[in-house]
Design a protein around this motif. Structure first.
Motif, PDB file in Angstrom:
ATOM      1  N   ALA A 171      23.387  35.399  34.443  1.00  0.00           N
ATOM      2  CA  ALA A 171      24.384  35.452  33.369  1.00  0.00           C
ATOM      3  C   ALA A 171      24.687  36.905  33.024  1.00  0.00           C
ATOM      4  CB  ALA A 171      23.839  34.721  32.143  1.00  0.00           C
ATOM      5  N   ALA A 172      25.811  37.124  32.355  1.00  0.00           N
ATOM      6  CA  ALA A 172      26.188  38.478  31.931  1.00  0.00           C
ATOM      7  C   ALA A 172      25.335  38.889  30.735  1.00  0.00           C
ATOM      8  CB  ALA A 172      27.666  38.494  31.557  1.00  0.00           C
ATOM      9  N   LYS A 173      24.849  40.139  30.746  1.00  0.00           N
ATOM     10  CA  LYS A 173      24.003  40.616  29.634  1.00  0.00           C
ATOM     11  C   LYS A 173      24.727  40.387  28.320  1.00  0.00           C
ATOM     12  CE  LYS A 173      21.237  44.023  32.054  1.00  0.00           C
ATOM     13  NZ  LYS A 173      21.185  45.403  32.546  1.00  0.00           N
TER      14      LYS A 173
ATOM     15  N   SER B  40      40.858  41.625  45.167  1.00  0.00           N
ATOM     16  CA  SER B  40      40.806  42.265  46.499  1.00  0.00           C
ATOM     17  C   SER B  40      39.569  41.734  47.203  1.00  0.00           C
ATOM     18  CB  SER B  40      40.769  43.789  46.413  1.00  0.00           C
ATOM     19  OG  SER B  40      41.630  44.250  45.437  1.00  0.00           O
ATOM     20  N   ASP B  41      38.686  42.653  47.599  1.00  0.00           N
ATOM     21  CA  ASP B  41      37.497  42.199  48.318  1.00  0.00           C
ATOM     22  C   ASP B  41      36.276  42.115  47.414  1.00  0.00           C
ATOM     23  OD1 ASP B  41      38.330  41.461  50.728  1.00  0.00           O
ATOM     24  OD2 ASP B  41      37.794  43.316  51.784  1.00  0.00           O
ATOM     25  N   GLN B  42      36.518  42.233  46.106  1.00  0.00           N
ATOM     26  CA  GLN B  42      35.377  42.305  45.195  1.00  0.00           C
ATOM     27  C   GLN B  42      35.207  41.005  44.400  1.00  0.00           C
ATOM     28  OE1 GLN B  42      36.316  45.617  42.694  1.00  0.00           O
ATOM     29  NE2 GLN B  42      34.859  46.923  43.772  1.00  0.00           N
ATOM     30  N   ILE B  43      33.948  40.712  44.099  1.00  0.00           N
ATOM     31  CA  ILE B  43      33.684  39.621  43.155  1.00  0.00           C
ATOM     32  C   ILE B  43      33.351  40.256  41.809  1.00  0.00           C
ATOM     33  CG2 ILE B  43      32.032  37.804  42.554  1.00  0.00           C
ATOM     34  CD1 ILE B  43      33.924  36.811  44.640  1.00  0.00           C
ATOM     35  N   GLN B  44      34.114  39.864  40.778  1.00  0.00           N
ATOM     36  CA  GLN B  44      33.882  40.396  39.433  1.00  0.00           C
ATOM     37  C   GLN B  44      33.361  39.290  38.525  1.00  0.00           C
ATOM     38  OE1 GLN B  44      37.462  42.172  37.974  1.00  0.00           O
ATOM     39  NE2 GLN B  44      37.371  43.873  39.428  1.00  0.00           N
ATOM     40  N   ALA B  45      32.496  39.696  37.592  1.00  0.00           N
ATOM     41  CA  ALA B  45      31.963  38.739  36.609  1.00  0.00           C
ATOM     42  C   ALA B  45      32.964  38.603  35.469  1.00  0.00           C
ATOM     43  CB  ALA B  45      30.634  39.246  36.080  1.00  0.00           C
ATOM     44  N   THR B  46      33.370  37.368  35.189  1.00  0.00           N
ATOM     45  CA  THR B  46      34.374  37.164  34.138  1.00  0.00           C
ATOM     46  C   THR B  46      33.938  36.092  33.133  1.00  0.00           C
ATOM     47  OG1 THR B  46      35.490  35.704  35.694  1.00  0.00           O
ATOM     48  CG2 THR B  46      36.380  37.907  35.490  1.00  0.00           C
ATOM     49  N   GLY B  47      32.689  35.667  33.221  1.00  0.00           N
ATOM     50  CA  GLY B  47      32.231  34.626  32.294  1.00  0.00           C
ATOM     51  C   GLY B  47      30.826  34.932  31.799  1.00  0.00           C
ATOM     52  N   GLY B  48      30.256  34.026  31.011  1.00  0.00           N
ATOM     53  CA  GLY B  48      28.904  34.182  30.498  1.00  0.00           C
ATOM     54  C   GLY B  48      27.889  33.815  31.572  1.00  0.00           C
ATOM     55  N   ARG B  49      27.925  32.538  31.986  1.00  0.00           N
ATOM     56  CA  ARG B  49      27.105  32.160  33.151  1.00  0.00           C
ATOM     57  C   ARG B  49      27.944  32.478  34.383  1.00  0.00           C
ATOM     58  NH1 ARG B  49      24.796  26.274  32.455  1.00  0.00           N
ATOM     59  NH2 ARG B  49      26.923  25.811  31.804  1.00  0.00           N
ATOM     60  N   VAL B  50      27.380  33.173  35.336  1.00  0.00           N
ATOM     61  CA  VAL B  50      28.202  33.771  36.401  1.00  0.00           C
ATOM     62  C   VAL B  50      27.844  33.234  37.789  1.00  0.00           C
ATOM     63  CG1 VAL B  50      28.747  35.990  37.509  1.00  0.00           C
ATOM     64  CG2 VAL B  50      28.718  35.800  35.007  1.00  0.00           C
TER      65      VAL B  50
END
Ligand code: GLY
Length: 424
Positions: free
Chosen positions: A333-335, A370-380
């Motif tokens: 999860a995101a800090k 693009s080629d990246q995975i970004q965290a956009t939620g609480g549980r990721v």
């Protein structure tokens, strides 16, 4: 067949991952999906709650079957709207989704049909709430009646605490959940999740799992949507499963049919295994998240015929097949989660982490840019592994977690502790 899955969490990634393996699925779409789902399905930028947009897309894309993942669209009548439009859909009608939409409805159903449950009161005024809290043994569990995104439950260790929690709910503290409260007895025992497919009449048990709701190691800190799970749950013996089916699940399905609310879809029973036997804590009307991830990791047959049979009323004609292995999922999860957290941090190392064929990483709050995975939620992420035992699956899952380079993330380090500490 063209299949559409609605939702964007780890549960929906697990469902898409399983459906993508089906020989009967020609095209798989997901609305709105996430960065991981995009690897196995075409993600369509439509909200899972927008019935009109979903129906229009089903018509233009000739969708033959829709699987509704989360509770909110089910409770709002997504399956009713799809079926009225002639589009077959997996999940309960809004009338049947009352089992999750109203905790008071479920308690009343259990009380009137002698389903093992707990002592409770439904209150809409503080006078009713106080009358119950002063007359009953502490601690008491105070619940918002409606959906509150997992936040509407608290334990009152003193009468004042229980009354304050009730007052918060009755004064609109959870606006979506309404202004009615359920106060009930606190049950001692071991909690377990049990899943069954239901087609209105027939019931097909799917199996058990155990979740880890608290955010911190040792079950400390605030509750979350679930920080990890494993399946099967060692507490669930064959005899206990038979008892749960006979005393809780089948009577509920019969009661719902008798009340003119036949249930179709997946019934997720949150149970407490007490000294007096299993008792129902709550029902959910969809797969659990992250419990779905571990169930799908163990499923060893085509998922689509099972879901279609639940919709078509032919569950008596299908049987699921399961791997002998256990599965365990560690949620990253995101800090800051379950409180405020940052969005947009980059996650690396995912390919290396799932090199082992027994490891699958299910995405929840991620976006592919693009080629990246970004965290956009609480549980990721839900890092899921299978193994001969829960302990083996745990070792493999944590080895994979350690390969993931995401400084902004955190995870519990003790997922599976109860199963591993358990004495034979
Ligand atoms: N993991 C708990 C739930 O899905 O409700």
């Amino acid at each position: 067949m063209k299949v559409l899955v609605l939702g964007s969490g780890g549960r929906e990634h697990a469902l898409c991952w399983a459906l993508a393996k089906s020989s009967a699925v020609d095209e798989l779409l997901c609305a709105p999906g996430n960065g991981g789902i995009a690897e196995v399905a075409e993600c369509v930028d439509i909200s899972a709650d927008d019935a009109l947009a979903v129906i229009e897309m089903c018509r233009t894309r000739h969708i033959g079957f829709v699987v509704v993942g989360p509770e909110a669209p089910l409770v709002a009548g997504m399956v009713d709207a799809l079926e009225e439009a002639g589009i077959p859909a997996f999940g309960p009608s809004a009338k049947a989704a009352m089992l999750e939409a109203s905790k008071g409805f479920t308690r009343d159903l259990c009380a009137s049909h002698h389903i093992p449950s707990v002592g409770y009161v439904r209150a809409t005024t503080m006078a009713e709430a106080r009358a119950y809290t002063s007359a009953n043994t502490l601690p008491l569990v105070v619940k918002a009646d409606g959906l509150a995104a997992g936040k509407g439950v608290s334990i009152g260790s003193t009468e004042d605490e229980a009354n304050s929690a009730a007052e918060f709910i009755l004064s609109g503290g959870f606006p979506e959940a309404g202004t009615s409260v359920v106060i009930e007895q606190f049950l001692e025992g071991e909690e377990v999740s049990f899943f069954a497919l239901v087609d209105g009449k027939h019931v097909l048990p799917l199996g058990s799992a155990q979740d880890h709701k608290a955010v911190g190691d040792g079950d400390t800190g605030p509750n979350t949507g679930g920080m990890g799970a494993y399946s099967p749950a060692p507490v669930m013996t064959d005899a206990l499963e038979a008892q749960i089916m006979d005393t809780i699940i089948r009577p509920t399905v019969a009661a719902m049919e008798a009340e003119g609310r036949p249930f179709k879809g997946v019934l997720f029973a949150g149970l407490m295994i007490t000294r007096q036997g299993p008792k129902l804590l709550e029902y959910n009307v969809r797969f659990g998240d992250p419990e779905c991830q571990v169930l799908m990791a163990r499923l060893d047959c085509d998922l689509l015929p099972l879901l279609k049979a639940a919709r078509d009323g032919t569950l008596d004609q299908v049987r699921p097949k399961w791997r002998d292995d256990a599965a365990l999922c560690v949620v990253m999860a995101a800090k800051g989660y379950p409180g405020a957290y940052e969005k947009g941090s980059v996650i690396n190392g995912l390919e290396a982490a799932q090199e082992d064929p027994d490891v699958t990483i299910f995405h929840a709050g991620t976006t592919r840019a693009s080629d990246q995975i970004q965290a956009t939620g609480g549980r990721v992420l839900g890092v899921t592994a299978t193994g001969a035992s829960v302990g083996d699956a745990q070792s493999l899952a944590y080895r994979a977690v350690e390969k993931i380079d995401w400084p902004n993330g955190f995870y519990r380090r003790d997922i599976g502790w109860r199963a591993i500490d358990r004495k034979p």
